[in-house]
Scaffold this motif. Structure first.
Motif, PDB file in Angstrom:
ATOM      1  N   SER A 426     -27.845 -62.935  91.147  1.00 36.66           N
ATOM      2  CA  SER A 426     -26.951 -62.772  92.019  1.00 36.66           C
ATOM      3  C   SER A 426     -27.368 -63.328  93.455  1.00 36.66           C
ATOM      4  O   SER A 426     -26.526 -63.999  93.696  1.00 36.66           O
ATOM      5  CB  SER A 426     -26.671 -61.026  92.368  1.00 36.66           C
ATOM      6  N   LEU A 427     -28.497 -63.377  94.035  1.00 37.83           N
ATOM      7  CA  LEU A 427     -28.565 -63.993  95.104  1.00 37.83           C
ATOM      8  C   LEU A 427     -28.808 -65.496  94.859  1.00 37.83           C
ATOM      9  O   LEU A 427     -28.205 -66.315  95.534  1.00 37.83           O
ATOM     10  CB  LEU A 427     -30.192 -63.625  95.834  1.00 37.83           C
ATOM     11  N   ARG A 428     -29.290 -65.678  93.740  1.00 43.71           N
ATOM     12  CA  ARG A 428     -28.988 -67.286  93.369  1.00 43.71           C
ATOM     13  C   ARG A 428     -27.848 -67.665  93.141  1.00 43.71           C
ATOM     14  O   ARG A 428     -27.540 -68.786  93.874  1.00 43.71           O
ATOM     15  CB  ARG A 428     -30.148 -67.367  92.025  1.00 43.71           C
ATOM     16  N   ARG A 429     -27.000 -66.925  92.705  1.00 42.46           N
ATOM     17  CA  ARG A 429     -25.512 -67.414  92.587  1.00 42.46           C
ATOM     18  C   ARG A 429     -24.613 -67.550  93.840  1.00 42.46           C
ATOM     19  O   ARG A 429     -24.051 -68.470  94.309  1.00 42.46           O
ATOM     20  CB  ARG A 429     -24.719 -66.483  91.401  1.00 42.46           C
ATOM     21  N   ARG A 430     -25.021 -66.514  94.803  1.00 42.75           N
ATOM     22  CA  ARG A 430     -24.528 -66.489  96.169  1.00 42.75           C
ATOM     23  C   ARG A 430     -25.106 -67.797  96.865  1.00 42.75           C
ATOM     24  O   ARG A 430     -24.245 -68.541  97.462  1.00 42.75           O
ATOM     25  CB  ARG A 430     -25.217 -65.351  96.966  1.00 42.75           C
ATOM     26  N   ALA A 431     -26.488 -68.129  96.830  1.00 44.54           N
ATOM     27  CA  ALA A 431     -26.983 -69.284  97.479  1.00 44.54           C
ATOM     28  C   ALA A 431     -26.162 -70.751  97.195  1.00 44.54           C
ATOM     29  O   ALA A 431     -25.912 -71.539  97.772  1.00 44.54           O
ATOM     30  CB  ALA A 431     -28.337 -69.358  97.323  1.00 44.54           C
ATOM     31  N   ARG A 432     -26.040 -70.572  95.652  1.00 47.20           N
ATOM     32  CA  ARG A 432     -25.399 -71.760  95.068  1.00 47.20           C
ATOM     33  C   ARG A 432     -24.025 -71.879  95.552  1.00 47.20           C
ATOM     34  O   ARG A 432     -23.684 -73.138  95.820  1.00 47.20           O
ATOM     35  CB  ARG A 432     -25.266 -71.836  93.321  1.00 47.20           C
ATOM     36  N   THR A 433     -23.224 -70.908  95.520  1.00 46.36           N
ATOM     37  CA  THR A 433     -21.856 -70.975  96.017  1.00 46.36           C
ATOM     38  C   THR A 433     -21.829 -71.400  97.574  1.00 46.36           C
ATOM     39  O   THR A 433     -20.749 -72.238  97.842  1.00 46.36           O
ATOM     40  CB  THR A 433     -21.075 -69.730  95.935  1.00 46.36           C
ATOM     41  N   ALA A 434     -22.630 -71.028  98.183  1.00 51.35           N
ATOM     42  CA  ALA A 434     -22.590 -71.256  99.592  1.00 51.35           C
ATOM     43  C   ALA A 434     -22.953 -72.812  99.729  1.00 51.35           C
ATOM     44  O   ALA A 434     -22.209 -73.266 100.691  1.00 51.35           O
ATOM     45  CB  ALA A 434     -23.629 -70.400 100.584  1.00 51.35           C
ATOM     46  N   LEU A 435     -24.020 -73.475  98.927  1.00 53.21           N
ATOM     47  CA  LEU A 435     -24.295 -74.683  99.221  1.00 53.21           C
ATOM     48  C   LEU A 435     -23.096 -75.541  98.706  1.00 53.21           C
ATOM     49  O   LEU A 435     -22.811 -76.451  99.192  1.00 53.21           O
ATOM     50  CB  LEU A 435     -25.483 -74.966  98.333  1.00 53.21           C
ATOM     51  N   LEU A 436     -22.577 -75.251  97.431  1.00 55.88           N
ATOM     52  CA  LEU A 436     -21.296 -76.059  96.986  1.00 55.88           C
ATOM     53  C   LEU A 436     -20.172 -75.978  97.832  1.00 55.88           C
ATOM     54  O   LEU A 436     -19.270 -76.977  97.932  1.00 55.88           O
ATOM     55  CB  LEU A 436     -20.919 -75.555  95.587  1.00 55.88           C
ATOM     56  N   ASP A 437     -19.926 -74.955  98.699  1.00 58.47           N
ATOM     57  CA  ASP A 437     -18.926 -74.962  99.686  1.00 58.47           C
ATOM     58  C   ASP A 437     -19.142 -76.084 100.690  1.00 58.47           C
ATOM     59  O   ASP A 437     -18.326 -76.587 101.393  1.00 58.47           O
ATOM     60  CB  ASP A 437     -18.746 -73.768 100.458  1.00 58.47           C
ATOM     61  N   ARG A 438     -20.183 -76.634 101.044  1.00 52.72           N
ATOM     62  CA  ARG A 438     -20.536 -77.910 101.876  1.00 52.72           C
ATOM     63  C   ARG A 438     -20.795 -79.057 101.403  1.00 52.72           C
ATOM     64  O   ARG A 438     -20.494 -79.858 101.831  1.00 52.72           O
ATOM     65  CB  ARG A 438     -21.812 -77.383 102.493  1.00 52.72           C
ATOM     66  N   LEU A 439     -21.391 -79.205  99.811  1.00 54.26           N
ATOM     67  CA  LEU A 439     -21.611 -80.643  99.416  1.00 54.26           C
ATOM     68  C   LEU A 439     -20.426 -81.212  99.152  1.00 54.26           C
ATOM     69  O   LEU A 439     -19.387 -80.711  98.904  1.00 54.26           O
ATOM     70  CB  LEU A 439     -22.509 -80.269  98.315  1.00 54.26           C
ATOM     71  N   PRO A 440     -20.505 -82.586  99.446  1.00 48.23           N
ATOM     72  CA  PRO A 440     -19.515 -83.587  98.726  1.00 48.23           C
ATOM     73  C   PRO A 440     -19.229 -83.326  97.340  1.00 48.23           C
ATOM     74  O   PRO A 440     -20.170 -83.294  96.806  1.00 48.23           O
ATOM     75  CB  PRO A 440     -20.109 -84.942  99.337  1.00 48.23           C
ATOM     76  N   GLY A 441     -17.941 -83.269  96.997  1.00 50.73           N
ATOM     77  CA  GLY A 441     -17.671 -82.986  95.610  1.00 50.73           C
ATOM     78  C   GLY A 441     -17.952 -81.554  95.158  1.00 50.73           C
ATOM     79  O   GLY A 441     -17.883 -81.127  93.962  1.00 50.73           O
ATOM     80  N   GLY A 442     -18.243 -80.591  95.979  1.00 50.08           N
ATOM     81  CA  GLY A 442     -18.743 -79.172  95.671  1.00 50.08           C
ATOM     82  C   GLY A 442     -17.713 -78.466  94.905  1.00 50.08           C
ATOM     83  O   GLY A 442     -18.139 -77.871  93.829  1.00 50.08           O
ATOM     84  N   ALA A 443     -16.778 -78.534  94.933  1.00 51.79           N
ATOM     85  CA  ALA A 443     -15.474 -77.810  94.265  1.00 51.79           C
ATOM     86  C   ALA A 443     -15.366 -78.252  92.681  1.00 51.79           C
ATOM     87  O   ALA A 443     -15.432 -77.534  91.667  1.00 51.79           O
ATOM     88  CB  ALA A 443     -14.187 -78.010  94.706  1.00 51.79           C
ATOM     89  N   ALA A 444     -15.504 -79.820  92.642  1.00 55.71           N
ATOM     90  CA  ALA A 444     -15.445 -80.482  91.421  1.00 55.71           C
ATOM     91  C   ALA A 444     -16.849 -80.014  90.645  1.00 55.71           C
ATOM     92  O   ALA A 444     -16.874 -79.587  89.343  1.00 55.71           O
ATOM     93  CB  ALA A 444     -15.543 -82.059  91.264  1.00 55.71           C
ATOM     94  N   LEU A 445     -18.057 -80.036  91.423  1.00 56.93           N
ATOM     95  CA  LEU A 445     -19.147 -79.690  90.856  1.00 56.93           C
ATOM     96  C   LEU A 445     -19.246 -78.201  90.277  1.00 56.93           C
ATOM     97  O   LEU A 445     -19.690 -77.847  89.128  1.00 56.93           O
ATOM     98  CB  LEU A 445     -20.606 -79.752  91.713  1.00 56.93           C
ATOM     99  N   ALA A 446     -18.406 -77.145  90.945  1.00 57.35           N
ATOM    100  CA  ALA A 446     -18.555 -75.986  90.629  1.00 57.35           C
ATOM    101  C   ALA A 446     -17.668 -75.785  89.416  1.00 57.35           C
ATOM    102  O   ALA A 446     -18.058 -74.879  88.709  1.00 57.35           O
ATOM    103  CB  ALA A 446     -17.779 -74.995  91.870  1.00 57.35           C
TER     104      ALA A 446
END
Length: 453
Positions: A426-446
Motif C-alpha cells: 500500500s505504501l509502494r502504491r501511494r508513492a507510485r501515485t505521488a510520483l506519477l502526479d508529477r512526472l511528464p506523461g504521468g496520467a498516461a503512464l498510470a
C-alpha cells in the motif's frame, strides 16, 4: 537587528507557552539550543568549498524571511478541506487498518486522528501530551542542543509538538503507523519533533506524510529521532509533497543496537527548497540498514539529501541507493558518507546514487564518500549523472512507440527501481501515485499500468 533576530524574538515570545515549559531539563536544552542558533545562524554557502556540508544549499534567505506563528483560526477554517485531504490519503488502504496521528501546523489535531486499536505495550501519542504524562521517558530520548546543524538546534528550542511512539519489548505493530503533517496556515513556521523508541525485538513501520492545504509559502522544520534496541526492526517511510513554495528542513537520526534493522525511505516530491539529513549509527554488532531515496525536482526547485551511516561496530551491513529525476531549472543534491570505524571488521557496505537529467538546464550534484579505518571489509560506492539512454530510446522507437511516450516510459523505469524497495504494497502504491502526479506523461503512464494489472 541581526538577520536572525526575528527567530530569537519569536522564541522568547513563545517559550513560556511551549509544552513542558515548567520542566527544568527541557528549559535548559531549549535555552542552550537557542544560544547555539544565535551563534551559528542559518547555514550559508561558506568559504570552504571542499568540506562545508551546506556548500550546495544556503538558508541565508530565511534570516530575512518573515514567518508567522500557526493560526488556530486558520486551521479551523480549513477543517472541511483537511477532512477531504485526509479522506483521499486514506483511500485504498484496505490491506492495512492503519494507525493515524494528524498534526495541523505542527500541533496534534485529535479530532482528525484515528490511532485505532494498538497492541498492548504500544504508546502512540503527541509529544505535548507525553511531556505531561511521562516526561522522564521523553527526557531519555529528546536529544541535545548540539545535535545536528543549526536548524536542528532551532527545532530543539521551539518544537511545540510531534509524535511520541514507544514499542515495548517484543511488540510487533502489524499495520503502518501514519504521521500526517499538514500545513494549513500560509506563511507559518512549524517546528515538529518526533521521538520513536523500539525496545528489544520490537517491530513497526512508521510513515511520515508532509502535505500542504494551500499553495502559499511555509516553513517545516522537522526532527525525527529513532532508537532501535537489540533485534528491533523499524522501517521509516517519508513522503514529502508540500507546496511548490514551501521550505522543508528535516533531520532523521537513528541509533541501532545489536542485530537491529533500520530502513529509511525518503521520497521528496514537493517544496521549493528541501534539505534532508539522514543519519544512523551502529551501536552494536550485526546491525543492518537500508537507505533508499527518490526525489523529483522541476521548475526552480532545489532538493538536497545528506546522509551518514556510521559503522562503529563489526559485522554491520548497509545498502544505500538514491535516485534523482531533475527537470526544468531544478537542482538535485546528494552527499552520502559511510564511515567504517576502527575495529569494525567484516563490514559490508554499498552506496550508489544515480541522477537522470530531463532538460538542458537541470543540474545534479552527487558526492558519495567512504571513510574506512578497518581491515577485512567489503565496501563500494558509485555515482552517475546523465540523460536518457539514446540506445534504449531508439529500441523503443523501433517498436512503434512515439518519442515522447518512450521518454516517459524510460523515466518511469528509472524511478521504479527505487519504489520497488518499499516492502509494504500500500505504501509502494501511494508513492507510485505521488510520483506519477508529477512526472511528464504521468496520467498516461498510470492508465498504461492499470491496463496491465
Amino acid at each position: 537587528m541581526s538577520t536572525d533576530q526575528v527567530w530569537l524574538d519569536a522564541f522568547r515570545e513563545r517559550a513560556p507557552s511551549l509544552p513542558g515549559a515548567a520542566l527544568p531539563w527541557l528549559a535548559q536544552i531549549r535555552q542552550q539550543a537557542l544560544e547555539r542558533f544565535e551563534t551559528e545562524g542559518w547555514p550559508t554557502i561558506r568559504t570552504d568549498p571542499l568540506n562545508d556540508p551546506w556548500r550546495h544549499t544556503s538558508l541565508q534567505s530565511l534570516g530575512r524571511s518573515s514567518f508567522v506563528a500557526p493560526d488556530a483560526a486558520a486551521s479551523a477554517s480549513a477543517g472541511t478541506q483537511l477532512q477531504q485531504l485526509l479522506g483521499a490519503m486514506r483511500e485504498g488502504e484496505q490491506d492495512e487498518n492503519g494507525h493515524w496521528l494528524v498534526f495541523v501546523d505542527g500541533t496534534h489535531a485529535e479530532s482528525l486522528s484515528s490511532p485505532g486499536s494498538l497492541p498492548e505495550g504500544v504508546i502512540l501519542t503527541s509529544l505535548a501530551r507525553a511531556l505531561t504524562e511521562f516526561p522522564e521517558r521523553v527526557e531519555a530520548v529528546f536529544g541535545a542542543a548540539e545535535d545536528g546543524y543549526s536548524p536542528a538546534a532551532l527545532n530543539a528550542a521551539m518544537a511545540a509538538d510531534g509524535a511520541f511512539i514507544t514499542l515495548r519489548r517484543g511488540v510487533a505493530v502489524e499495520h503502518p503507523v501514519h504521521l500526517v503533517f499538514v500545513s494549513a496556515t500560509p506563511q507559518a513556521a512549524a517546528h515538529v519533533r518526533n521521538l520513536i523508541v523500539a525496545e528489544t525485538g520490537a517491530q513497526a513501520t512508521i510513515v511520515e506524510h508532509h502535505v500542504s492545504a494551500h499553495a502559499d509559502r511555509n516553513l517545516s522544520n522537522i526532527v525525527t529521532r529513532i532508537e532501535c534496541a537489540e533485534d528491533a526492526r523499524v522501517t521509516h517511510v517519508k513522503l514529502q509533497q508540500e507546496s511548490e513554495q514551501a521550505v522543508h528542513l528535516a533531520r532523521i537520526e537513528a541509533r541501532q543496537g545489536r542485530d537491529s534493522m533500520f530502513a529509511s525511505h525518503s521520497l521528496s516530491f514537493g517544496a521549493r527548497l528541501a534539505r534532508n539529513d539522514i543519519v544512523t549509527r551502529f551501536d552494536g554488532n550485526g546491525c543492518e540498514t537500508l537507505f533508499n531515496g527518490l526525489y523529483h525536482v522541476d521548475g526552480k526547485r532545489h532538493v538536497d539529501h545528506h546522509t551518514t551511516i556510521d559503522h562503529a561496530h563489526p559485522h554491520g551491513t548497509s545498502h544505500e541507493y538514491y535516485r534523482g529525476i531533475v527537470d526544468g531549472d531544478g537542482r538535485g543534491v546528494f552527499a552520502g558518507r559511510i564511515v567504517v570505524g576502527v575495529g569494525a571488521l567484516r563490514t559490508d557496505a554499498i552506496q550508489r546514487t544515480d541522477n537522470l537529467l530531463l532538460s538542458a538546464q537541470a543540474e545534479a550534484d552527487a558526492r558519495p564518500e567512504l571513510e574506512i579505518y578497518a581491515d577485512d571489509v567489503k565496501c563500494a560506492h558509485g555515482a552517475t549523472v546523465g540523460r536518457i539512454d539514446e540506445t534504449a530510446l531508439f529500441y523503443l522507437r523501433t517498436r512503434g512507440i512515439e518519442e515522447e511516450r518512450a521518454r516517459n516510459l524510460l523515466t518511469w523505469a528509472f524511478a521504479a527501481e527505487a519504489l520497488g524497495r518499499i516492502a509494504v504494497p500500500s505504501l509502494r502504491r501511494r508513492a507510485r501515485t505521488a510520483l506519477l502526479d508529477r512526472l511528464p506523461g504521468g496520467a498516461a503512464l498510470a492508465r498504461t499500468m492499470e491496463e496491465f494489472q
